[in-house]
Design an enzyme around this catalytic site. Structure first.
Site: not given
Ligand code: URA
Length: 247
Positions: A110
């Site tokens: 993310d």
């Molecule tokens: N899980 C998440 O919630 N976000 C990420 O960026 C990676 C794994």
């Protein structure tokens, strides 16, 4: 060095290694053993320079139709999008890497997640690492709001419902709890790669993730790679990744 046609000349062993056939040292060994041909002639000389348009065969396998593969391990900082381009003009993970190859990220982190991300132009490796059947291990460290208990972590580890489907069993460890600030730091080792998986898993047991970092993917860690920096993977590491499978 350039030849009369303006093509870039390079040592044969370097060309072979750059095509991902084997390491430069192994290529030297193969050249010395007479296993390498350039435009149909056996070349045993280690200083021999060829250009990338030459027809090179190693142990009878032509190299010329192989595209140069590149592999990078990035320590993704916050505030960078995991894609090759962004319609809102935000900085992408590809912008952080100095290459003329068309690379893309393997899986996604993310915008606000930090940590280990592999980027490559090798579609086969991408498929291998992201295919659920290969169960590639990923270690995350999450800072969450609230004081998590061992019992709650057990519930999480046994699998919770995310987007209508139960997550696989995983391992969790409480690294710290901070009563004063009402936060906990938890390590989670998972083998799946669903969208926003870690955040949704914590949400499922009533906790918000404040910070998330991916510490490792398979045997690869962030050792020696600072936030925003990257390094190339070695041929040995790439080969090992292809052999990586859990369960
Ligand atoms: N899980 C998440 O919630 N976000 C990420 O960026 C990676 C794994």
């Amino acid at each position: 060095m350039y030849n009369i046609f303006g093509d870039f000349m390079e040592r044969l062993q370097k060309i072979i290694a750059s095509k991902g056939y084997c390491s430069r040292r192994k290529a030297e060994e193969l050249i010395s053993k007479g296993k390498v041909k350039v435009n149909g002639s056996v070349i045993k000389e280690l200083g021999y320079k060829a250009d990338y348009s030459d027809f090179i065969e190693v142990e009878g396998n032509p190299l010329s139709d192989k595209e140069d593969k590149v592999y990078y391990l990035l320590n993704k900082p916050r505030g960078v999008v995991t894609s090759s381009s962004d319609d809102k003009g935000r900085k992408t993970v590809v912008d952080l890497i100095n290459t003329d190859k068309r690379i893309y990220p393997v899986g996604r982190l993310d915008y606000d997640t930090t940590g280990l991300l592999i980027l490559t132009n090798d579609g086969d490796l991408t498929n291998y690492l992201t295919h659920p059947k290969n169960n590639i291990e990923k270690v995350y460290v999450a800072k969450i709001k609230g004081l998590i208990t061992k019992e709650e972590l057990k519930v999480l580890s046994n699998g919770v419902i995310v987007d209508g489907k139960k997550t696989s069993k995983c391992k969790g460890k409480i690294l710290r709890t901070d009563k004063k600030n009402n936060t906990s730091v938890v390590e989670l080792i998972i083998h799946e790669g669903r969208n926003h998986q870690v955040k949704k898993m914590f949400e499922a047991i009533g906790y918000d993730v404040l910070k998330l970092k991916r510490e490792s993917v398979a045997f690869l860690t962030l050792d020696g790679v600072k936030s925003g920096e990257y390094r190339e993977l070695s041929i040995k590491e790439v080969k090992k990744l292809y052999g990586e499978k859990n369960g």
